[in-house]
Scaffold this motif. Structure first.
Motif, short mmCIF file in Angstrom:
data_model
loop_
_atom_site.label_atom_id
_atom_site.label_comp_id
_atom_site.label_asym_id
_atom_site.label_seq_id
_atom_site.Cartn_x
_atom_site.Cartn_y
_atom_site.Cartn_z
N GLU A 169 0.81 -1.22 0.00
CA GLU A 169 0.00 0.00 0.00
C GLU A 169 0.85 1.27 0.00
N THR A 170 2.14 1.14 0.28
CA THR A 170 3.05 2.30 0.22
C THR A 170 4.10 2.00 -0.86
N LYS A 227 -2.66 5.72 4.68
CA LYS A 227 -3.04 4.36 4.33
C LYS A 227 -3.59 3.58 5.52
#
Length: 239
Positions: free
Chosen positions: A95-96, A154
């Motif tokens: 997600e990053t 996130k």
């Protein structure tokens, strides 16, 4: 003579059966060993120097476009930090993507090898990726001088075991991150006052006890620098 011939035949048959049994045992043992290796969840790879590099030294302006393309080609998400205290295995968050790709890129460039945990704050964090050696300075010079924008929305909180990226020491109102460094939260149950200010981009999945050991070493000075260098090597893991 007939008795001798019968005895000889029985002896030959017995030997053949023994050889077959031994062969079967060896085959079984080989299959068992292969199965263990094939089903292993973690296989350490000796990281080869990555040739997928930018044409010029990275800058803050060029880092994100480079990492955007690099992330598409390099999907690894598991790394191992090897120290004299033991290994720390880390899962990097998909997600990053820029921070994950940046860490994989630096690992494949062998940047982290020989760097140290240069800041140890008792019961709070251990921070690594820096060193005052000429060799590490040369590596940074070869790769470039750049910062990464934060990616803090996130939903990841700074629980114990989270891997995050510190802000740069320069005048930094937007809290851009120093891409060469990282810290691991050892505080229990977490360091939640860091949420929103630093990008959590991974978590420890094995070896947290090693992080705890490093967190208890003796330090000196206001920078919490360990008295003894704690060197690391970072390798990519297949999962």
């Amino acid at each position: 003579m007939k008795h001798l011939l019968i005895i000889s035949l029985l002896f030959i048959i017995a030997c053949n059966n023994s050889n077959k049994q031994e062969s079967t045992q060896k085959t079984t043992a080989t299959i068992t060993t292969t199965t263990v290796v094939d089903t292993a969840k973690t296989v350490q790879k000796d990281t080869v120097l990555d040739t997928d590099i930018p044409g010029e030294r990275l800058t803050t302006d060029t880092a994100i476009p480079f990492l955007f393309e690099y992330e598409k080609r390099h999907k690894e998400r598991f790394v191992r930090i090897i120290t004299e205290y033991g290994n720390i295995d880390i899962e990097l968050f998909k997600e990053t993507p820029y921070h994950r790709a940046n860490f994989i890129f630096l690992a494949k460039q062998h940047y982290f090898d020989g760097t140290i945990f240069h800041r140890v704050v008792k019961d709070f964090v251990i921070q690594g990726g820096n060193s005052d050696t000429w060799e590490v300075s040369k590596r940074r010079g070869r790769i470039g001088t750049y910062l990464l924008p934060p990616d803090t929305k996130k939903g990841f909180k700074h629980h114990r075991g989270i891997v995050s990226m510190p802000s740069s020491d320069i005048d930094n109102p937007y809290q851009f991150a120093s891409p060469y460094e990282f810290f691991i939260v050892v505080q229990k149950p977490g360091a939640y006052h860091l949420d929103g200010g630093y990008t959590a981009f991974g978590k420890v999945i094995a070896g947290m006890e090693v992080a705890d050991k490093i967190n208890q070493v003796e330090t000196e000075g206001k920078d919490d620098w360990p008295k003894k260098d704690i060197k690391m090597k970072v390798v990519i893991l297949d999962k």
